[in-house]
Design a protein around this motif. Structure first.
Motif, PDB file in Angstrom:
ATOM      1  N   ARG A  58       0.838  -1.204   0.000  1.00  0.00           N
ATOM      2  CA  ARG A  58       0.000   0.000   0.000  1.00  0.00           C
ATOM      3  C   ARG A  58       0.873   1.255   0.000  1.00  0.00           C
TER       4      ARG A  58
ATOM      5  N   LEU B 279       1.381   4.467  -2.880  1.00  0.00           N
ATOM      6  CA  LEU B 279       1.292   5.892  -2.558  1.00  0.00           C
ATOM      7  C   LEU B 279       2.634   6.598  -2.747  1.00  0.00           C
TER       8      LEU B 279
ATOM      9  N   GLU C  72       1.803  13.825   6.867  1.00  0.00           N
ATOM     10  CA  GLU C  72       0.936  13.604   5.702  1.00  0.00           C
ATOM     11  C   GLU C  72       1.101  12.191   5.151  1.00  0.00           C
ATOM     12  N   ARG C  73       2.343  11.705   5.111  1.00  0.00           N
ATOM     13  CA  ARG C  73       2.571  10.341   4.636  1.00  0.00           C
ATOM     14  C   ARG C  73       1.882   9.318   5.532  1.00  0.00           C
TER      15      ARG C  73
ATOM     16  N   LYS D 165      -5.242   6.156   5.947  1.00  0.00           N
ATOM     17  CA  LYS D 165      -6.505   6.342   5.222  1.00  0.00           C
ATOM     18  C   LYS D 165      -6.659   5.290   4.126  1.00  0.00           C
ATOM     19  N   GLU D 166      -5.560   4.856   3.545  1.00  0.00           N
ATOM     20  CA  GLU D 166      -5.604   3.809   2.522  1.00  0.00           C
ATOM     21  C   GLU D 166      -6.202   2.522   3.096  1.00  0.00           C
TER      22      GLU D 166
ATOM     23  N   GLN E 126     -12.324   8.726   9.573  1.00  0.00           N
ATOM     24  CA  GLN E 126     -10.969   9.005   9.090  1.00  0.00           C
ATOM     25  C   GLN E 126     -10.616  10.496   9.185  1.00  0.00           C
TER      26      GLN E 126
ATOM     27  N   VAL F  17      -0.666   9.715   7.568  1.00  0.00           N
ATOM     28  CA  VAL F  17      -2.120   9.813   7.449  1.00  0.00           C
ATOM     29  C   VAL F  17      -2.598   9.182   6.146  1.00  0.00           C
ATOM     30  N   SER F  18      -1.853   9.394   5.052  1.00  0.00           N
ATOM     31  CA  SER F  18      -2.270   8.839   3.762  1.00  0.00           C
ATOM     32  C   SER F  18      -2.268   7.323   3.775  1.00  0.00           C
ATOM     33  N   VAL F  19      -1.271   6.708   4.414  1.00  0.00           N
ATOM     34  CA  VAL F  19      -1.243   5.245   4.499  1.00  0.00           C
ATOM     35  C   VAL F  19      -2.398   4.733   5.348  1.00  0.00           C
TER      36      VAL F  19
END
Length: 419
Positions: free
Chosen positions: A144, A148, A273-274, A280-281, A239, A276-278
Motif C-alpha cells: 500500500r 502511494l 501527511e505520509r 486512510k488507505e 478518518q 495519514v495517507s497510508v
C-alpha cells in the motif's frame, strides 16, 4: 492500599459496588506496564474511571492512583478464548458500555477478532481485525505504501525454502523481526535480532526455530542518529485526524535492537501527511504509531512499521497537549474534538533504560545528552508541569508506580514487557 482482583467474579463485584462506574463510561486497558500507565494517567486525570488488566500483578499501572480497579486476566497469547470469556464474565457489571484500549499487539488482535461478541458490553474504537492484520503484515503494508509512492525497506518472510538464500537477497547487516512480538520478547528480552554475518544469521534463526517463532528478514537501513522519526495520531471512524505529533527518537535500549528510552517532540508535517495517507488507505480507525527511518543511501524517509494501538512513549503527546486516549474517548462519547498543535522541543525519558545505556557508554549520542535543568526536573519529580521533559514512570502527583518499579528491580522474578 491497592486491591488486585485475581479472578473475574471478584473484579465484577468490585465494579458493581463502585458508584463511579455508573457516573461515567469506563475504559479498560491491557496490558498495564509503561504504556498502560501513561494511558491510565491521560484518562484518569480527566476523571475517567480506568480498569487495568494484565497477565501478572506487577505492571506499573496497577500502582497508579488513576486506576480505579485492577484485575489479573488470562494471557491472550496462550489462552485467547479464556481471555475473551474473562471479559464477558465481568461485562454485566457495566451500566455503560466500557471502552477497550489495548497497549500491545496481542491484546489488540484478540480484542479486534472478538469485537462482535464483546459488543454486548464493550466498545471497540479501533479498526476491524482484518484491517489490523493487514497493517501488521509487512507485505500488505509495504505494498500500500508503494502505491502511494512512500519508500519502504526491502524484506521477506523467513521460510524453509528461502532460509539459505535470504542473506544473498537482503545482505548484511540484516534485521530479523518476530511476527509474534510478545512471545519473542518473553524468550529473548529483545525486540528483534540484528545479524552482522552468516554465522550470526544462522545462530539467531536457529534460536527462533527452537522457540517456535517465525521471523521476517528486513534490510538494515543505514540511519544516522537524527534519522528516527515517528508520527503518532488518533483518527476517528470517519478518518478525520483528531490529533498528531512527531517524535524524534534520541536513544534506544538495548542498543541497536531495543525500544525507545529518550524521544523529543519535533515538527514533521511532510511525514505526518505520509502517515495519514497510508492509514486512510486502510480506512484505519484508532490510535496509531507510524515509524520512519531516514536512509542515508538514497536520502529518503522509509516507512518501517505501524503499530495499531498505543505505544511505549504515548506519555509524550499527552504531555505536549495532544491527549490521544482522551481524544478517542471523547469521540466514542459523541463529543469529538481535535488537538493538532503540540508543544515541540519537549523530551520523554524512561530513566531506568537511559541510565543503563549511558552507564555502559553506549547509545546513538556520546555521553549524557540531558541538560542539568532537565535532570533537576526529573529528580524533583516535577515533570508533569514541565516544559522541558516528562518521564515514563516518575510523577509528583502519582508516585506509587515509581516505587513499584523499584520493588520490581529487587525481585528475582522479572516483569518482562517489550513496551
Amino acid at each position: 492500599m491497592t486491591t488486585i482482583h485475581y479472578n473475574a467474579s471478584d473484579l465484577k463485584k468490585a465494579i458493581e459496588e463502585d458508584p463511579v462506574f455508573s457516573e461515567k463510561r469506563p475504559v479498560l486497558i491491557c496490558n498495564s506496564h509503561i504504556t498502560g500507565l501513561a494511558v491510565s494517567r491521560g484518562l484518569g486525570r480527566k476523571g475517567i474511571p480506568v480498569i487495568a488488566l494484565d497477565r501478572e500483578d506487577r505492571g506499573l499501572a496497577f500502582s497508579s492512583k488513576y486506576v480505579t480497579q485492577r484485575g489479573i486476566c488470562p494471557n491472550p497469547v496462550v489462552a485467547e478464548k479464556a481471555f475473551i470469556q474473562y471479559l464477558m464474565d465481568i461485562g454485566p457489571a457495566f451500566e455503560k458500555k466500557c471502552v477497550l484500549i489495548p497497549s500491545m499487539d496481542e491484546w489488540a488482535l484478540s480484542l479486534a477478532k472478538y469485537a462482535d461478541q464483546l459488543s454486548e458490553y464493550y466498545i471497540w474504537p479501533f479498526s476491524k481485525y482484518e484491517t489490523i492484520e493487514q497493517i501488521l503484515d509487512k507485505s500488505q503494508l509495504y505494498q500500500r505504501a508503494k502505491e502511494l509512492n512512500i519508500p519502504v525497506p526491502s524484506y521477506k518472510k523467513l521460510t524453509e525454502e528461502n532460509e539459505a538464500s535470504l542473506p544473498g537477497d537482503i545482505g548484511f547487516p540484516m534485521v530479523l523481526k518476530p511476527i509474534n512480538k510478545r512471545a519473542f520478547y518473553d524468550a529473548f528480552q529483545e525486540g528483534l535480532f540484528i545479524a552482522s554475518n552468516r554465522d550470526e544469521y544462522e545462530e539467531m534463526t536457529g534460536k527462533a526455530k527452537q522457540a517456535g517463532l517465525e521471523l521476517i528478514a528486513q534490510e538494515y537501513v543505514d540511519v544516522d542518529r537524527d534519522g528516527y522519526v515517528t508520527i503518532v495520531i488518533y483518527m476517528d471512524g470517519e478518518q478525520t485526524l483528531r490529533g498528531a505529533l512527531a517524535g524524534q527518537r534520541l536513544e534506544i535500549y538495548p542498543p541497536r535492537s531495543g525500544t525507545t528510552c529518550l524521544v523529543q517532540s519535533i515538527e514533521a508535517p511532510e511525514l505526518t501527511e505520509r502517515a495519514v495517507s497510508v492509514l486512510k488507505e486502510f480506512s484505519y480507525e484508532g490510535i496509531a504509531e507510524c515509524e520512519f527511518l531516514y536512509d542515508q543511501k538514497d536520502g529518503e524517509y522509509k516507512l518501517l512499521d505501524i503499530n495499531t494501538r498505543p505505544w511505549k512513549w504515548i506519555g509524550l503527546p499527552i504531555h505536549c497537549g495532544v491527549n490521544l486516549p482522551h481524544l478517542l474517548y471523547s469521540a466514542v462519547n459523541g463529543e469529538p474534538y481535535s488537538q493538532l498543535e503540540p508543544t515541540v522541543g519537549v523530551k520523554w525519558i524512561y530513566t531506568n533504560d537511559y541510565k543503563k545505556l549511558k552507564a555502559n557508554n553506549e547509545g546513538l549520542f556520546e555521553g549524557d545528552i540531558l541538560s542539568k535543568e532537565e535532570w533537576l526536573e526529573i529528580l524533583q519529580n516535577k515533570t508533569d508541569g514541565s516544559k522541558l521533559i516528562t518521564t515514563a514512570v516518575e510523577s509528583l502527583d502519582d508516585p506509587e508506580p515509581a516505587y513499584r518499579q523499584l520493588q520490581n528491580s529487587f525481585s528475582k522474578r522479572t516483569y518482562y514487557c517489550p513496551c
